[in-house]
Scaffold this motif. Sequence first.
Motif, PDB file in Angstrom:
ATOM      1  N   LYS A 198       0.808  -1.221   0.000  1.00 47.55           N
ATOM      2  CA  LYS A 198       0.000   0.000   0.000  1.00 47.55           C
ATOM      3  C   LYS A 198       0.844   1.274   0.000  1.00 47.55           C
ATOM      4  CE  LYS A 198      -0.637   0.187   5.044  1.00 47.55           C
ATOM      5  NZ  LYS A 198      -1.662   0.260   6.125  1.00 47.55           N
ATOM      6  N   GLU A 199       2.018   1.222   0.615  1.00 46.66           N
ATOM      7  CA  GLU A 199       2.866   2.411   0.677  1.00 46.66           C
ATOM      8  C   GLU A 199       3.470   2.754  -0.685  1.00 46.66           C
ATOM      9  OE1 GLU A 199       2.972   4.234   3.285  1.00 46.66           O
ATOM     10  OE2 GLU A 199       1.932   2.851   4.625  1.00 46.66           O
ATOM     11  N   GLU A 200       3.408   1.841  -1.638  1.00 55.83           N
ATOM     12  CA  GLU A 200       3.989   2.065  -2.956  1.00 55.83           C
ATOM     13  C   GLU A 200       3.087   2.914  -3.856  1.00 55.83           C
ATOM     14  OE1 GLU A 200       6.993   1.221  -3.626  1.00 55.83           O
ATOM     15  OE2 GLU A 200       7.357  -0.059  -1.878  1.00 55.83           O
ATOM     16  N   PHE A 201       1.811   3.016  -3.514  1.00 54.41           N
ATOM     17  CA  PHE A 201       0.869   3.792  -4.327  1.00 54.41           C
ATOM     18  C   PHE A 201       1.001   5.278  -4.020  1.00 54.41           C
ATOM     19  CE2 PHE A 201      -0.964  -0.406  -4.444  1.00 54.41           C
ATOM     20  CZ  PHE A 201      -1.611  -0.495  -5.673  1.00 54.41           C
ATOM     21  N   ASN A 202       0.955   6.105  -5.066  1.00 55.98           N
ATOM     22  CA  ASN A 202       1.001   7.551  -4.878  1.00 55.98           C
ATOM     23  C   ASN A 202      -0.404   8.159  -4.925  1.00 55.98           C
ATOM     24  OD1 ASN A 202       0.446   7.288  -7.586  1.00 55.98           O
ATOM     25  ND2 ASN A 202       1.974   8.766  -8.290  1.00 55.98           N
ATOM     26  N   VAL A 203      -1.422   7.279  -4.860  1.00 56.10           N
ATOM     27  CA  VAL A 203      -2.815   7.725  -4.836  1.00 56.10           C
ATOM     28  C   VAL A 203      -3.504   7.085  -3.629  1.00 56.10           C
ATOM     29  CG1 VAL A 203      -2.935   8.082  -7.325  1.00 56.10           C
ATOM     30  CG2 VAL A 203      -3.517   5.841  -6.381  1.00 56.10           C
ATOM     31  N   ASP A 204      -4.711   7.559  -3.312  1.00 56.54           N
ATOM     32  CA  ASP A 204      -5.393   7.103  -2.106  1.00 56.54           C
ATOM     33  C   ASP A 204      -6.358   5.940  -2.334  1.00 56.54           C
ATOM     34  OD1 ASP A 204      -4.136   9.079  -0.609  1.00 56.54           O
ATOM     35  OD2 ASP A 204      -5.731  10.538  -1.000  1.00 56.54           O
ATOM     36  N   LYS A 205      -6.946   5.842  -3.533  1.00 58.54           N
ATOM     37  CA  LYS A 205      -8.044   4.916  -3.751  1.00 58.54           C
ATOM     38  C   LYS A 205      -7.674   3.766  -4.700  1.00 58.54           C
ATOM     39  CE  LYS A 205     -10.968   7.358  -1.300  1.00 58.54           C
ATOM     40  NZ  LYS A 205     -12.045   8.145  -1.935  1.00 58.54           N
ATOM     41  N   VAL A 206      -8.083   2.576  -4.291  1.00 59.61           N
ATOM     42  CA  VAL A 206      -7.966   1.397  -5.151  1.00 59.61           C
ATOM     43  C   VAL A 206      -9.325   0.697  -5.161  1.00 59.61           C
ATOM     44  CG1 VAL A 206      -6.882  -0.850  -5.518  1.00 59.61           C
ATOM     45  CG2 VAL A 206      -5.515   1.053  -4.653  1.00 59.61           C
ATOM     46  N   THR A 207      -9.851   0.503  -6.343  1.00 59.95           N
ATOM     47  CA  THR A 207     -11.136  -0.173  -6.494  1.00 59.95           C
ATOM     48  C   THR A 207     -10.901  -1.635  -6.841  1.00 59.95           C
ATOM     49  OG1 THR A 207     -12.180   1.861  -7.308  1.00 59.95           O
ATOM     50  CG2 THR A 207     -13.315  -0.222  -7.771  1.00 59.95           C
ATOM     51  N   LEU A 208     -11.607  -2.526  -6.154  1.00 60.89           N
ATOM     52  CA  LEU A 208     -11.528  -3.954  -6.439  1.00 60.89           C
ATOM     53  C   LEU A 208     -12.867  -4.451  -6.953  1.00 60.89           C
ATOM     54  CD1 LEU A 208      -9.626  -5.373  -3.310  1.00 60.89           C
ATOM     55  CD2 LEU A 208      -8.663  -4.525  -5.463  1.00 60.89           C
ATOM     56  N   LEU A 209     -12.829  -5.222  -8.021  1.00 55.64           N
ATOM     57  CA  LEU A 209     -14.029  -5.896  -8.528  1.00 55.64           C
ATOM     58  C   LEU A 209     -13.660  -7.348  -8.781  1.00 55.64           C
ATOM     59  CD1 LEU A 209     -16.950  -5.875  -9.492  1.00 55.64           C
ATOM     60  CD2 LEU A 209     -16.127  -5.218 -11.772  1.00 55.64           C
ATOM     61  N   GLY A 210     -14.174  -8.222  -7.927  1.00 61.97           N
ATOM     62  CA  GLY A 210     -13.852  -9.640  -8.039  1.00 61.97           C
ATOM     63  C   GLY A 210     -15.086 -10.474  -8.291  1.00 61.97           C
ATOM     64  N   GLY A 211     -14.900 -11.582  -8.976  1.00 63.29           N
ATOM     65  CA  GLY A 211     -16.019 -12.478  -9.248  1.00 63.29           C
ATOM     66  C   GLY A 211     -15.616 -13.597 -10.177  1.00 63.29           C
ATOM     67  N   ILE A 212     -16.603 -14.196 -10.803  1.00 60.20           N
ATOM     68  CA  ILE A 212     -16.363 -15.322 -11.706  1.00 60.20           C
ATOM     69  C   ILE A 212     -16.836 -14.966 -13.108  1.00 60.20           C
ATOM     70  CG2 ILE A 212     -17.005 -17.714 -12.230  1.00 60.20           C
ATOM     71  CD1 ILE A 212     -17.211 -18.190  -9.219  1.00 60.20           C
ATOM     72  N   ILE A 213     -15.935 -15.098 -14.071  1.00 58.82           N
ATOM     73  CA  ILE A 213     -16.287 -14.901 -15.479  1.00 58.82           C
ATOM     74  C   ILE A 213     -16.916 -16.192 -15.998  1.00 58.82           C
ATOM     75  CG2 ILE A 213     -15.410 -14.462 -17.807  1.00 58.82           C
ATOM     76  CD1 ILE A 213     -13.042 -12.981 -16.465  1.00 58.82           C
ATOM     77  N   ILE A 214     -18.064 -16.074 -16.648  1.00 61.19           N
ATOM     78  CA  ILE A 214     -18.756 -17.240 -17.194  1.00 61.19           C
ATOM     79  C   ILE A 214     -18.732 -17.139 -18.715  1.00 61.19           C
ATOM     80  CG2 ILE A 214     -20.908 -18.534 -17.226  1.00 61.19           C
ATOM     81  CD1 ILE A 214     -21.301 -16.598 -14.489  1.00 61.19           C
ATOM     82  N   ASN A 215     -17.982 -18.025 -19.334  1.00 62.70           N
ATOM     83  CA  ASN A 215     -17.830 -18.023 -20.794  1.00 62.70           C
ATOM     84  C   ASN A 215     -18.983 -18.756 -21.455  1.00 62.70           C
ATOM     85  OD1 ASN A 215     -14.556 -18.924 -19.910  1.00 62.70           O
ATOM     86  ND2 ASN A 215     -15.091 -16.864 -20.584  1.00 62.70           N
ATOM     87  N   THR A 216     -19.573 -18.130 -22.464  1.00 64.59           N
ATOM     88  CA  THR A 216     -20.644 -18.759 -23.229  1.00 64.59           C
ATOM     89  C   THR A 216     -20.103 -19.165 -24.601  1.00 64.59           C
ATOM     90  OG1 THR A 216     -21.449 -16.614 -24.053  1.00 64.59           O
ATOM     91  CG2 THR A 216     -22.384 -17.428 -21.988  1.00 64.59           C
ATOM     92  N   ASP A 217     -20.924 -19.114 -25.631  1.00 66.29           N
ATOM     93  CA  ASP A 217     -20.475 -19.487 -26.973  1.00 66.29           C
ATOM     94  C   ASP A 217     -19.736 -18.341 -27.649  1.00 66.29           C
ATOM     95  OD1 ASP A 217     -21.336 -22.058 -26.958  1.00 66.29           O
ATOM     96  OD2 ASP A 217     -22.987 -21.792 -28.374  1.00 66.29           O
ATOM     97  N   TYR A 218     -18.913 -18.692 -28.620  1.00 58.91           N
ATOM     98  CA  TYR A 218     -18.187 -17.691 -29.410  1.00 58.91           C
ATOM     99  C   TYR A 218     -19.183 -16.744 -30.084  1.00 58.91           C
ATOM    100  CZ  TYR A 218     -15.393 -15.708 -33.205  1.00 58.91           C
ATOM    101  OH  TYR A 218     -14.766 -14.851 -34.064  1.00 58.91           O
ATOM    102  N   GLY A 219     -18.929 -15.448 -29.963  1.00 60.73           N
ATOM    103  CA  GLY A 219     -19.807 -14.453 -30.574  1.00 60.73           C
ATOM    104  C   GLY A 219     -20.894 -13.947 -29.654  1.00 60.73           C
ATOM    105  N   LEU A 220     -21.075 -14.598 -28.516  1.00 57.77           N
ATOM    106  CA  LEU A 220     -22.075 -14.167 -27.553  1.00 57.77           C
ATOM    107  C   LEU A 220     -21.392 -13.531 -26.342  1.00 57.77           C
ATOM    108  CD1 LEU A 220     -24.489 -17.247 -27.548  1.00 57.77           C
ATOM    109  CD2 LEU A 220     -24.705 -15.129 -28.860  1.00 57.77           C
ATOM    110  N   ASP A 221     -22.138 -12.712 -25.639  1.00 60.64           N
ATOM    111  CA  ASP A 221     -21.576 -12.040 -24.472  1.00 60.64           C
ATOM    112  C   ASP A 221     -21.312 -13.035 -23.353  1.00 60.64           C
ATOM    113  OD1 ASP A 221     -21.753  -9.633 -25.767  1.00 60.64           O
ATOM    114  OD2 ASP A 221     -23.611  -9.009 -24.775  1.00 60.64           O
ATOM    115  N   ASP A 222     -20.201 -12.829 -22.658  1.00 57.97           N
ATOM    116  CA  ASP A 222     -19.935 -13.570 -21.441  1.00 57.97           C
ATOM    117  C   ASP A 222     -20.727 -12.941 -20.297  1.00 57.97           C
ATOM    118  OD1 ASP A 222     -18.220 -15.362 -22.604  1.00 57.97           O
ATOM    119  OD2 ASP A 222     -16.397 -14.302 -22.042  1.00 57.97           O
TER     120      ASP A 222
END
Length: 237
Positions: A198-222
């Motif tokens: 944390k001391e290495e950052f020169n900014v105050d805020k870090v946003t985290l977004l964690g979860g599971i990516i679900i892959n569908t068929d090619y050409g369709l949205d995940d």
Amino acid sequence: MLQRKFDQVVKKEFPNAKDAKDTSIHYLGKMQIEHQLDVSKVLMATSVCSDDINVPSTTFFNVLFGPFSMGGLGGLPFVGQTGMTAFAHHVPDEGSAFIFYGPHIGITLDGELGKMYRPRMEETGNSCGALMLALDRFQDEDYVPVVNEPDYQQMKLEESLLPYRAEILGSDNPSKAITEATYRVIDEKIHEHLKTCKEEFNVDKVTLLGGIIINTDYGLDDYFDTRNFEVIDLNTL
């Protein structure tokens, strides 16, 4: 029509999952409106599997700087503390950092988890291949991964999942269970590295977004099943 069918199949396994593009729009909006973050000064890092199928999963890539790639096989942040430090040093002045992380799992229209149809391939393939390989090896009760240089990432991934082995094999759907366990491993490591560096950052805020990516068929949205969204003030970490 096909996308709508996939929506029903995905929601059966992951009721809270949303289209990956909608996920991006939703959380970019939260960052701007609720947390007053200037997205034009956000550097993105990812800790997702190096599998090529994950590249188009979200529109974050089209809006934010980056990505700084932290993830290797399975999505584990193999760059470690050195990588987190490097990422910290690259964040724009008066900006903020964003880390998108988690494992991925394929799903077919028939609802089979751990499989998907890849571009221009007639047969289904594993997704995540590294996790499905680990799952196959875990079936042998005598198997113990040996971390070695020629296959370091796979062996380290399997080693990190050993504490969850009984839970995974005893579940109703081991493919889903090993993915869930991997999320927990990644989430823990991201938080550990962030706190250490944390001391290495020169900014105050870090946003985290964690979860599971679900892959569908090619050409369709995940899809993305969000498990964690937080904007961390490094001054209080």
